[in-house]
Design a protein around this motif. Structure first.
Motif, short mmCIF file in Angstrom:
data_model
loop_
_atom_site.label_atom_id
_atom_site.label_comp_id
_atom_site.label_asym_id
_atom_site.label_seq_id
_atom_site.Cartn_x
_atom_site.Cartn_y
_atom_site.Cartn_z
N HIS A 174 0.81 -1.22 0.00
CA HIS A 174 0.00 0.00 0.00
C HIS A 174 0.85 1.27 0.00
CE1 HIS A 174 0.97 -0.58 4.23
NE2 HIS A 174 0.71 0.69 4.41
N THR A 175 2.16 1.14 0.31
CA THR A 175 3.01 2.34 0.34
C THR A 175 3.63 2.64 -1.01
OG1 THR A 175 5.04 1.13 0.93
CG2 THR A 175 3.61 1.84 2.75
N GLY A 176 3.60 1.68 -1.93
CA GLY A 176 4.20 1.94 -3.24
C GLY A 176 4.84 0.71 -3.85
N SER A 177 5.61 0.93 -4.92
CA SER A 177 6.29 -0.15 -5.64
C SER A 177 7.80 0.00 -5.50
CB SER A 177 5.92 -0.13 -7.12
OG SER A 177 4.66 -0.72 -7.31
N TYR A 178 8.48 -1.13 -5.36
CA TYR A 178 9.91 -1.15 -5.10
C TYR A 178 10.56 -2.15 -6.05
CZ TYR A 178 7.88 0.98 -1.01
OH TYR A 178 7.14 1.80 -0.19
N GLY A 179 11.42 -1.65 -6.93
CA GLY A 179 12.03 -2.51 -7.94
C GLY A 179 13.41 -2.97 -7.53
N PHE A 180 13.73 -4.21 -7.88
CA PHE A 180 15.03 -4.81 -7.58
C PHE A 180 15.56 -5.50 -8.83
CE2 PHE A 180 12.45 -4.63 -3.80
CZ PHE A 180 13.30 -4.06 -2.87
N SER A 181 16.87 -5.35 -9.07
CA SER A 181 17.44 -5.96 -10.27
C SER A 181 18.91 -6.26 -10.06
CB SER A 181 17.28 -5.03 -11.48
OG SER A 181 17.97 -3.82 -11.25
N GLY A 182 19.44 -7.12 -10.90
CA GLY A 182 20.84 -7.47 -10.82
C GLY A 182 21.21 -8.55 -11.82
N VAL A 183 22.44 -8.99 -11.73
CA VAL A 183 22.96 -10.04 -12.61
C VAL A 183 23.52 -11.17 -11.75
CG1 VAL A 183 23.47 -8.62 -14.63
CG2 VAL A 183 25.14 -8.75 -12.78
N PHE A 184 23.49 -12.36 -12.30
CA PHE A 184 24.08 -13.51 -11.62
C PHE A 184 25.50 -13.70 -12.14
CE2 PHE A 184 19.49 -14.28 -11.47
CZ PHE A 184 19.33 -14.44 -10.11
N GLU A 226 24.99 -25.40 -9.59
CA GLU A 226 23.81 -26.13 -9.13
C GLU A 226 24.03 -26.76 -7.75
OE1 GLU A 226 22.41 -28.97 -11.98
OE2 GLU A 226 20.55 -29.38 -10.87
N ASN A 227 23.08 -26.51 -6.87
CA ASN A 227 23.05 -27.11 -5.53
C ASN A 227 24.25 -26.72 -4.66
OD1 ASN A 227 20.74 -28.38 -6.39
ND2 ASN A 227 21.73 -30.35 -6.76
N GLU A 228 24.98 -25.67 -5.06
CA GLU A 228 26.21 -25.31 -4.33
C GLU A 228 26.36 -23.83 -4.04
OE1 GLU A 228 29.91 -26.50 -6.00
OE2 GLU A 228 29.38 -28.63 -6.06
N PHE A 229 26.18 -23.01 -5.08
CA PHE A 229 26.68 -21.64 -4.95
C PHE A 229 25.95 -20.70 -5.90
CE2 PHE A 229 29.93 -18.38 -6.20
CZ PHE A 229 30.11 -17.80 -4.96
N ALA A 230 25.67 -19.50 -5.42
CA ALA A 230 25.17 -18.44 -6.30
C ALA A 230 25.74 -17.12 -5.83
CB ALA A 230 23.64 -18.39 -6.28
N LEU A 231 26.09 -16.29 -6.78
CA LEU A 231 26.60 -14.95 -6.47
C LEU A 231 25.93 -13.98 -7.43
CD1 LEU A 231 28.36 -12.78 -5.28
CD2 LEU A 231 30.27 -13.64 -6.62
N GLN A 232 25.19 -13.04 -6.84
CA GLN A 232 24.45 -12.09 -7.67
C GLN A 232 24.67 -10.67 -7.19
OE1 GLN A 232 20.83 -14.06 -6.03
NE2 GLN A 232 19.87 -12.07 -6.34
N THR A 233 24.47 -9.72 -8.09
CA THR A 233 24.43 -8.33 -7.69
C THR A 233 22.99 -7.98 -7.35
OG1 THR A 233 24.12 -7.57 -9.98
CG2 THR A 233 26.40 -7.73 -9.17
N PHE A 234 22.82 -6.91 -6.56
CA PHE A 234 21.49 -6.58 -6.03
C PHE A 234 21.37 -5.08 -5.93
CE2 PHE A 234 18.74 -5.54 -2.42
CZ PHE A 234 17.62 -6.32 -2.64
N GLU A 235 20.42 -4.53 -6.66
CA GLU A 235 20.21 -3.08 -6.66
C GLU A 235 18.73 -2.77 -6.43
OE1 GLU A 235 21.65 -1.14 -10.18
OE2 GLU A 235 20.98 0.86 -9.54
N PHE A 236 18.47 -1.88 -5.51
CA PHE A 236 17.12 -1.37 -5.25
C PHE A 236 16.98 -0.05 -6.00
CE2 PHE A 236 14.76 1.42 -2.00
CZ PHE A 236 13.54 1.24 -2.63
N ASP A 237 15.90 0.09 -6.79
CA ASP A 237 15.82 1.27 -7.66
C ASP A 237 15.64 2.56 -6.88
OD1 ASP A 237 13.15 1.12 -7.04
OD2 ASP A 237 12.47 0.59 -9.06
N GLY A 238 15.35 2.47 -5.56
CA GLY A 238 15.30 3.66 -4.73
C GLY A 238 16.68 4.24 -4.43
N PHE A 239 17.72 3.42 -4.60
CA PHE A 239 19.11 3.88 -4.42
C PHE A 239 19.93 3.48 -5.64
CE2 PHE A 239 17.62 3.53 -0.01
CZ PHE A 239 17.98 4.79 0.46
#
Lengths: 157, 157
Positions: A70-80, A85-98
């Protein structure tokens, strides 16, 4: 029954660490991170509606989703950067508010005895202020609620 | 004539900062980072041969290249989280000698007066040890030599 989320906020280093165990095999928990249709059912806080634009959980893939309440929309995006598989993931993470303030989220998937597993997270922020802002945003509640919904999903499969 | 590379190694934070000015317009310096054929002519230390597997300098793109000298071959790879023409690039950076230890390299391209520009770099490491190891590896010499070769390239275009 859900296992506890353990979050550590180290002093004087721009990191957030967490561990979370699951009473399910590592393959099931990994698949729940890989498959966008499953991701959309658990990622984020309870009171947010999620819309997944794309979620390509593989080395070199990217993702984008929006949380809405109800307060608004918040977008998140990044790349892997890397997914194993079944071991490891590393991703970037950006919130469109910053815009241009981007974290790196490391996630290790560890196999435990009795068909259980453990997620070990290590998030790296580009400044101490960015890390402190993420902590203040209530990320721990969102993470905790999301993993509880993931538990419920896996129990029903 | 080359401008100096200024590197800052902050104490107690897993970062490396640098600034480097160029006596060339920002568009020329940005293009020298975007075009793989130009990148291959300046990136890295003087005594290394570079082979670019791919270098897709755009949001969501990825890259991989190998540096070789008489001591061996060294592979580097990552993804571009975001690239904004003549302004900004943010990429992940992994050396295959330290798998799963990945830095985030922020680069701001700033326009200066008199058709000059400034690169401002901010690299973020997943641990203090990883940052210290990168400093010890001689990255400052490699960066400095690379930008001097870039100066020479741009002067001859």
């Amino acid at each position: 029954m859900s296992n506890a989320l353990n979050v550590t906020i180290p002093e004087g280093a721009p990191f957030i660490e967490f561990t979370r165990e699951f009473d399910f095999p590592v393959a099931a928990v990994f698949e729940a991170h890989r498959n966008p249709e499953i991701v959309a059912q658990w990622l984020g806080p309870d009171d947010m509606k999620i819309e997944v634009d794309h979620y390509d959980f593989r080395t070199g893939g990217s993702y984008k989703y929006t949380h809405t309440d109800h307060t608004g929309s918040y977008g998140f995006s990044g790349v892997f950067h890397k997914v194993r598989e079944n071991e490891f993931a590393l991703q970037t993470f950006e919130f469109d508010g910053f815009p241009d303030v981007v974290a790196m989220d490391y996630m290790h998937f560890e196999t435990l005895a009795d068909n259980r597993c453990r997620l070990v997270g290590h998030s790296v922020y580009p400044s101490q202020e960015a890390r402190d802002g993420m902590v203040a945003s209530g990320m721990e509640v969102g993470l905790s609620q999301g993993y509880q919904r993931l538990d419920a999903l896996l129990a029903n499969r």
